[in-house]
Design a protein around this motif. Structure first.
Motif, PDB file in Angstrom:
ATOM      1  N   LEU A   9       1.058  -1.094   0.036  1.00  0.00           N
ATOM      2  CA  LEU A   9      -0.475  -0.280   0.014  1.00  0.00           C
ATOM      3  C   LEU A   9       0.762   1.186  -0.009  1.00  0.00           C
ATOM      4  O   LEU A   9       0.358   2.078  -0.641  1.00  0.00           O
ATOM      5  N   LEU A  10       2.037   0.881   0.288  1.00  0.00           N
ATOM      6  CA  LEU A  10       2.598   2.361   1.016  1.00  0.00           C
ATOM      7  C   LEU A  10       3.529   3.086  -0.392  1.00  0.00           C
ATOM      8  O   LEU A  10       2.973   3.623  -0.849  1.00  0.00           O
ATOM      9  N   VAL A  47       8.245   7.508  11.166  1.00  0.00           N
ATOM     10  CA  VAL A  47       7.210   8.720  10.615  1.00  0.00           C
ATOM     11  C   VAL A  47       6.528   8.920   9.263  1.00  0.00           C
ATOM     12  O   VAL A  47       8.343   8.602   8.042  1.00  0.00           O
ATOM     13  N   LEU A  48       6.163   7.850   7.985  1.00  0.00           N
ATOM     14  CA  LEU A  48       6.504   7.679   6.573  1.00  0.00           C
ATOM     15  C   LEU A  48       5.422   8.539   6.252  1.00  0.00           C
ATOM     16  O   LEU A  48       6.011   8.853   5.314  1.00  0.00           O
ATOM     17  N   THR A  55      -2.516  16.929   1.153  1.00  0.00           N
ATOM     18  CA  THR A  55      -2.313  15.198   0.028  1.00  0.00           C
ATOM     19  C   THR A  55      -0.937  15.460   1.338  1.00  0.00           C
ATOM     20  O   THR A  55      -1.005  16.076   2.239  1.00  0.00           O
ATOM     21  N   VAL A  56      -0.237  13.951   1.094  1.00  0.00           N
ATOM     22  CA  VAL A  56       0.526  13.523   1.923  1.00  0.00           C
ATOM     23  C   VAL A  56       1.831  13.854   0.969  1.00  0.00           C
ATOM     24  O   VAL A  56       2.052  13.391  -0.508  1.00  0.00           O
ATOM     25  N   GLN A  57       3.113  13.387   1.959  1.00  0.00           N
ATOM     26  CA  GLN A  57       4.031  13.558   1.360  1.00  0.00           C
ATOM     27  C   GLN A  57       4.499  12.305   1.621  1.00  0.00           C
ATOM     28  O   GLN A  57       5.417  12.303   3.321  1.00  0.00           O
ATOM     29  N   LEU A  58       5.855  11.044   1.376  1.00  0.00           N
ATOM     30  CA  LEU A  58       6.443  10.047   2.042  1.00  0.00           C
ATOM     31  C   LEU A  58       8.181  10.795   2.485  1.00  0.00           C
ATOM     32  O   LEU A  58       8.591  11.606   1.840  1.00  0.00           O
ATOM     33  N   THR A  59       8.084  10.320   3.216  1.00  0.00           N
ATOM     34  CA  THR A  59       9.155  10.970   4.529  1.00  0.00           C
ATOM     35  C   THR A  59      10.497  10.314   3.478  1.00  0.00           C
ATOM     36  O   THR A  59      10.328   8.881   2.766  1.00  0.00           O
ATOM     37  N   PRO A  60      11.412  10.422   4.236  1.00  0.00           N
ATOM     38  CA  PRO A  60      13.098   9.542   3.822  1.00  0.00           C
ATOM     39  C   PRO A  60      13.005   7.351   4.132  1.00  0.00           C
ATOM     40  O   PRO A  60      13.356   6.750   3.325  1.00  0.00           O
ATOM     41  N   LEU A  61      11.983   8.319   5.575  1.00  0.00           N
ATOM     42  CA  LEU A  61      12.322   6.278   5.650  1.00  0.00           C
ATOM     43  C   LEU A  61      10.944   5.789   4.903  1.00  0.00           C
ATOM     44  O   LEU A  61      11.026   5.032   4.780  1.00  0.00           O
ATOM     45  N   GLU A  63      10.564   5.865   1.654  1.00  0.00           N
ATOM     46  CA  GLU A  63      10.943   5.467   0.426  1.00  0.00           C
ATOM     47  C   GLU A  63      12.071   4.607   1.192  1.00  0.00           C
ATOM     48  O   GLU A  63      12.095   3.728  -0.361  1.00  0.00           O
ATOM     49  N   ILE A  64      12.782   4.185   1.947  1.00  0.00           N
ATOM     50  CA  ILE A  64      13.050   3.316   1.686  1.00  0.00           C
ATOM     51  C   ILE A  64      12.505   1.694   2.185  1.00  0.00           C
ATOM     52  O   ILE A  64      13.060   0.586   1.372  1.00  0.00           O
ATOM     53  N   LEU A  65      11.380   2.063   2.375  1.00  0.00           N
ATOM     54  CA  LEU A  65      10.376   1.141   3.082  1.00  0.00           C
ATOM     55  C   LEU A  65       9.992   0.646   1.650  1.00  0.00           C
ATOM     56  O   LEU A  65       9.696  -0.759   0.942  1.00  0.00           O
ATOM     57  N   VAL A  66       9.534   1.878   0.728  1.00  0.00           N
ATOM     58  CA  VAL A  66       9.009   1.673  -0.672  1.00  0.00           C
ATOM     59  C   VAL A  66       9.954   0.537  -1.713  1.00  0.00           C
ATOM     60  O   VAL A  66       9.874  -0.282  -2.548  1.00  0.00           O
ATOM     61  N   LYS A  67      11.431   1.075  -1.554  1.00  0.00           N
ATOM     62  CA  LYS A  67      12.062   0.356  -2.046  1.00  0.00           C
ATOM     63  C   LYS A  67      12.392  -0.861  -1.307  1.00  0.00           C
ATOM     64  O   LYS A  67      12.281  -1.948  -2.737  1.00  0.00           O
ATOM     65  N   ALA A  68      11.808  -1.276  -1.145  1.00  0.00           N
ATOM     66  CA  ALA A  68      11.578  -2.837  -0.007  1.00  0.00           C
ATOM     67  C   ALA A  68      10.952  -3.581  -0.480  1.00  0.00           C
ATOM     68  O   ALA A  68      10.767  -4.910  -1.796  1.00  0.00           O
TER      69      ALA A  68
END
Length: 302
Positions: A9-10, A47-48, A55-61, A63-68
């Motif tokens: 979902l993320l 904090v994601l 709207t919402v914006q993804l944090t750098p953390l 983005e790490i989970l998105v790549k995973a």
């Protein structure tokens, strides 16, 4: 342990931009998507998402989970492909995005052959403009896209997609039988029909006219190539048209070969993690055969 479904979902949120778009794509309610992502924040103790206006914006953390999530999704898709490959029969579903002239010329032949050779494969087709379809194939809405690339106009590309060229076809100037001329410059004073702005075909057509020394009078704009044909047949417009629109039937208007003999490339694209699905492999092979057969049926004698 992070929940894979919530990670997906993320990832979907990173692709689609809003909770509402994710909900629509996955057939959830926006509140359900929001609740699942809140739970993912608790699971990860991070904090994601940050609100930015509505709207919402993804944090750098995040983005790490998105790549995973992307890596995990690819691994699962490859595992499913290997599992299906171990089966002696070819079955399953192939979701295909295709542009109009390929839908008219290639798909009927390929679908008929699939019914005979692979009756347990369900092929689902949606007509889409190539740029949008490439992105949606990358984002897993489709398993395969049949797209086009015009001369001097690179098709959009996304990491993780594998491209295979199917065929090429000539692009010619389609004119009414009453046309008095033999080159694109002779059509400078006539009304034109073109596809909408932003499409590769529109960019190619406008540039071809400008190189010939004139700005085209684009009086008619439509993505429907059958409408292009009717407007040219009836003497109301001229157009630059690829040969594929005439596959299996004689041309119904005069077709003039351009001086530089440009050709359009028709290709497929799939996610690298999904190319080994037996159903997808079978459909691609059938498409390639249909393209070879089509090349011998193009009639541009007029």
């Amino acid at each position: 342990m992070l929940d894979l479904h919530r990670l997906v979902l993320l990832r979907e949120l990173s692709i689609r931009g809003t909770m509402a778009a994710v909900a629509e794509a996955l057939q959830y309610s926006p509140s359900a998507v929001s609740q699942q992502l809140t739970l993912l924040e608790k699971e990860s103790n991070a904090v994601l998402l940050r609100k930015t206006g509505r709207t919402v914006q993804l944090t750098p953390l995040a983005e790490i989970l998105v790549k995973a999530a992307e890596e995990l999704s690819n691994t699962l898709e490859r595992a499913e492909a290997e599992l299906h490959a171990a089966d002696t029969s070819v079955r399953g579903r192939v979701r295909v995005a295709v542009f109009q002239s390929a839908a008219l010329a290639l798909m009927p032949v390929a679908l008929t052959k699939m019914k005979t050779d692979h009756p347990d494969v369900r092929v689902e087709m949606v007509q889409k403009e190539p740029e949008e379809a490439l992105h949606e194939t990358w984002s897993r809405d489709f398993d395969m896209v049949i797209a086009e690339q015009y001369p001097a106009h690179a098709a959009p590309w996304l990491s993780g997609l594998i491209r295979r060229d199917l065929t090429t076809d000539a692009i010619r100037l389609a004119v009414p039988d009453t046309f008095d001329g033999g080159a694109i410059g002779d059509a400078a004073h006539l009304p034109w029909v073109m596809e909408p702005r932003g499409t590769a075909s529109r960019h190619f057509a406008e540039q071809s006219c400008r190189i010939a020394g004139f700005e085209p009078d684009v009086r008619f704009e439509t993505a429907d190539l059958q409408t292009h044909i009717r407007l040219v047949e009836s003497g109301n417009a001229v157009a630059l048209m690829p040969d594929l629109v005439w596959a299996g039937r004689p041309a119904s208007c005069r077709l003039l070969t351009l001086a530089d003999e440009p050709r359009r490339t028709i290709f497929t694209a799939q996610r690298a993690s999904g190319v080994d699905w037996p159903a997808a492999r079978a459909f691609l092979a059938t498409l390639e055969q249909a393209a070879r057969e089509m090349e011998g049926t193009l009639s541009v004698s007029r």
